[in-house]
Write a protein that holds these residues in place. Structure first.
Motif, PDB file in Angstrom:
ATOM      1  N   ALA A 151      85.949  15.690  49.677  1.00  0.00           N
ATOM      2  CA  ALA A 151      85.371  14.383  50.307  1.00  0.00           C
ATOM      3  C   ALA A 151      86.477  13.893  51.308  1.00  0.00           C
ATOM      4  O   ALA A 151      86.105  13.489  52.448  1.00  0.00           O
ATOM      5  CB  ALA A 151      85.327  13.363  49.104  1.00  0.00           C
ATOM      6  N   THR A 152      87.730  14.140  50.904  1.00  0.00           N
ATOM      7  CA  THR A 152      88.734  13.855  52.079  1.00  0.00           C
ATOM      8  C   THR A 152      88.625  14.391  53.219  1.00  0.00           C
ATOM      9  O   THR A 152      88.766  14.057  54.125  1.00  0.00           O
ATOM     10  CB  THR A 152      90.078  13.902  51.266  1.00  0.00           C
ATOM     11  OG1 THR A 152      90.241  13.235  49.948  1.00  0.00           O
ATOM     12  CG2 THR A 152      91.018  13.013  52.145  1.00  0.00           C
ATOM     13  N   TYR A 153      88.695  15.745  52.788  1.00  0.00           N
ATOM     14  CA  TYR A 153      88.474  16.818  53.925  1.00  0.00           C
ATOM     15  C   TYR A 153      87.515  16.343  54.861  1.00  0.00           C
ATOM     16  O   TYR A 153      87.513  16.383  56.123  1.00  0.00           O
ATOM     17  CB  TYR A 153      88.482  18.141  53.512  1.00  0.00           C
ATOM     18  CG  TYR A 153      88.276  19.187  54.481  1.00  0.00           C
ATOM     19  CD1 TYR A 153      89.577  19.810  55.038  1.00  0.00           C
ATOM     20  CD2 TYR A 153      87.050  19.585  55.034  1.00  0.00           C
ATOM     21  CE1 TYR A 153      89.401  20.687  55.976  1.00  0.00           C
ATOM     22  CE2 TYR A 153      86.889  20.414  56.025  1.00  0.00           C
ATOM     23  CZ  TYR A 153      88.187  21.137  56.517  1.00  0.00           C
ATOM     24  OH  TYR A 153      88.033  22.142  57.471  1.00  0.00           O
ATOM     25  N   ILE A 154      86.194  16.151  54.356  1.00  0.00           N
ATOM     26  CA  ILE A 154      85.037  16.031  55.380  1.00  0.00           C
ATOM     27  C   ILE A 154      85.143  14.559  55.987  1.00  0.00           C
ATOM     28  O   ILE A 154      84.692  14.517  57.008  1.00  0.00           O
ATOM     29  CB  ILE A 154      83.725  16.312  54.733  1.00  0.00           C
ATOM     30  CG1 ILE A 154      83.577  15.379  53.540  1.00  0.00           C
ATOM     31  CG2 ILE A 154      83.252  17.679  54.429  1.00  0.00           C
ATOM     32  CD1 ILE A 154      82.124  15.628  52.910  1.00  0.00           C
ATOM     33  N   ARG A 155      86.070  13.737  55.318  1.00  0.00           N
ATOM     34  CA  ARG A 155      86.185  12.247  55.937  1.00  0.00           C
ATOM     35  C   ARG A 155      87.050  12.444  56.997  1.00  0.00           C
ATOM     36  O   ARG A 155      86.814  11.827  58.320  1.00  0.00           O
ATOM     37  CB  ARG A 155      86.844  11.508  55.092  1.00  0.00           C
ATOM     38  CG  ARG A 155      86.085  10.388  54.342  1.00  0.00           C
ATOM     39  CD  ARG A 155      85.732   9.320  55.211  1.00  0.00           C
ATOM     40  NE  ARG A 155      84.674   8.437  54.629  1.00  0.00           N
ATOM     41  CZ  ARG A 155      83.531   7.980  55.200  1.00  0.00           C
ATOM     42  NH1 ARG A 155      83.597   7.898  56.469  1.00  0.00           N
ATOM     43  NH2 ARG A 155      82.805   7.026  54.436  1.00  0.00           N
TER      44      ARG A 155
END
Lengths: 276, 251
Positions: free
Chosen positions: B196-200
């Motif tokens: 989730a952090t990555y795609i954020r």
């Protein structure tokens, strides 16, 4: 400048490399909150500045104070800024008509766009893809995976890029960046890397994240499991929903520690009532 | 585990995570499978170290560190769990259970080091610059922050390992079943936070659908990673030539 040097004193290659190495060496050592990697930047500039202002202590002191600005940038691509910065200092030391504040401004204005490219291309794509490739071997017990990953990353990706960026940055001064940022192939590359890495990370998320609900009910003699029904309808739906809940929460800039603790509390409650 | 070994691991962890030589070492201690490999080497059992490191790494996959902040310190998880596994015969499952609180502990102590850097060493270097004292600059930017990191992080690691041997084994033996289940479930869920952090950070609204595409492709076909990479790059190539606007996107 008080004195005009007779001949142009360019920074010799070995001092440039020494500067770069010191910058790399000190960069993360004293990360702070207010100005991030500023101390590393100052240390990196030292050899070059010492060479440029060897006969002028006042200018040397001023040039040191010029390095004390906020600095935060992805290292590989940040090397471009480092090269440009030293090249501008060199021109200034040799009496070129540059406002010293310009040197500071160029540095701070380049951090954003360069970091953007650096983080998405290096941190987000190349490093991640290489990592998941080797990690999948390491998970199967391959001992060689970790050192091979490091060697390939450093020797084939990191070092060549460092040297190219240091050279171009130093050589072209500030023109290089507008040239580099303007090239359509860089935009295309960043875009393509974005698409590919998103798809790969999606696959990784599917492979390494799992969540299932242990709820069942019976109709007459047959027992139905909720998870089976969900998998039949759409595999991995629960994980994807949870992932996008996280996505929303991360966007709200909630501290990770709270997210992890929150996850644990929810898992504990679910485990207590026997749902997981 | 002997006192010497505990000391060795703690000093190694404290010294290594000071991240001298930035890019070359930080990629090692931010990725548990590489750091675990080194810890395994120090403990004389590379295979176990690498395997546990890889398992911890998988749990925090996608959580890269942007802007110098570490969401979870998997290095300390390696430095504590792997020696316990090798010397006390802790199994991998139990290792992963204690890895999560360890990683959280690490990200709690990291800000202490950064605060000291911010409030003590950066002003020290500022002052050294005013005096044009190059020696002081190098000390304030190098050796002193290094020692700060070594003492604080290495110290915490030492205490954990010193108490850990008996303590952790007893803790896990007496842990109720639901608590163990909760840790296992959380271990399987945590990668989602990383992704989730990555795609954020990396994703844009235009590239987000490709994440979902990759997700279901893997769920349905269960490909090896290389296979997925080939498909992903082919896709990217195709799109590069069909939609110039997307490629020149937001980034």
């Amino acid at each position: 400048m008080t004195t005009t040097p007779v001949e142009y004193r360019a920074i010799p290659k070995n001092i440039l490399l020494k500067s770069w190495f010191l910058w790399q060496f000190y960069n993360h050592l004293s990360t702070g909150y207010d100005r991030k990697y500023v101390n590393g930047w100052t240390c990196g500039c030292l050899p070059a500045l010492e060479y440029l202002y060897h006969d002028n202590p006042d200018e040397f002191k001023e040039s040191l104070e010029r390095t004390r600005d906020y600095f935060l940038c992805e290292q590989t691509f940040g090397t471009i800024i480092f090269g440009i910065y030293l090249s501008m200092e060199e021109q200034y030391a040799n009496g070129a008509d540059i406002d010293p504040n310009m040197i500071r401004q160029v540095k701070s204005s380049l951090m954003g766009p360069i970091s953007g490219i650096g983080d998405s291309l290096m941190g987000g794509t190349i490093r991640q893809i290489l990592l998941v490739l080797f990690l999948s071997y390491a998970l199967e017990g391959a001992v060689w995976a970790a050192p091979a990953w490091w060697l390939i990353y450093i020797c084939c990706i990191s070092m060549p890029l460092f040297m190219i960026f240091l050279k171009t940055g130093y050589k072209y001064g500030k023109e290089a960046v507008s040239k580099l940022l303007g090239t359509p192939w860089l935009k295309a590359l960043t875009g393509a890397a974005g698409v590919a890495s998103m798809a790969i990370m999606g696959g990784m998320a599917a492979k390494y994240t799992s969540f299932s609900i242990q709820y069942s009910w019976s109709v007459g003699e047959t027992v139905y499991f909720l998870q089976d029904k969900l998998d039949a309808a759409c595999p991995g739906l629960l994980v994807l929903i949870i992932l996008f809940i996280y996505y929303g929460l991360v966007g709200k800039k909630i501290n990770y520690i709270w997210l992890i603790i929150g996850t644990w509390i929810l898992c504990a409650i679910l485990a207590m009532i026997g749902l997981v | 585990m002997s006192l010497m070994q505990i000391l060795l691991i703690s000093v190694f962890y404290g010294a290594f995570t000071a991240s001298w030589l930035g890019a070359f070492t930080s990629i090692v201690f931010t990725q548990a499978f590489a750091f675990g490999w080194l810890i395994g080497l120090l403990m004389g059992d590379v295979a176990t170290g690498a395997l546990i490191g890889a398992q911890i790494n998988a749990m925090y996959l996608g959580m890269t560190y942007y802007g110098g902040t570490l969401p979870a310190d998997t290095a300390i998880a390696c430095a504590i769990c792997i020696p316990l596994a090798i010397s006390s015969g802790l199994d991998i499952g139990s290792c992963l259970i204690i890895a999560v609180p360890c990683a959280a502990l690490g990200s709690i102590i990291a800000p202490i080091v950064q605060t000291i850097n911010t409030s003590v060493w950066t002003p020290y270097v500022d002052k050294a610059c005013e005096e044009s004292n190059t020696m002081k600059i190098k000390l304030g930017a190098g050796l002193f922050p290094f020692l700060t990191n070594l003492i604080i992080k290495g110290g915490v690691c030492f205490i954990c390992l010193y108490l850990g041997d008996q303590f952790v084994a007893g803790l896990i033996a007496n842990m109720p079943a639901w608590l163990q289940t909760s840790f296992t479930v959380m271990g399987n869920l945590l990668p989602a936070l990383g992704f989730a952090t990555y795609i954020r950070v990396i994703g844009t609204t235009k590239t987000l659908p490709f994440f979902i595409f990759g997700f279901f492709l893997m769920k349905i076909l269960d490909l090896p990673i290389i296979g997925l990479a080939v498909i992903a790059f082919t896709f990217a190539y195709m799109i590069l030539y069909s939609d110039k606007q997307l490629m020149g996107g937001e980034q």
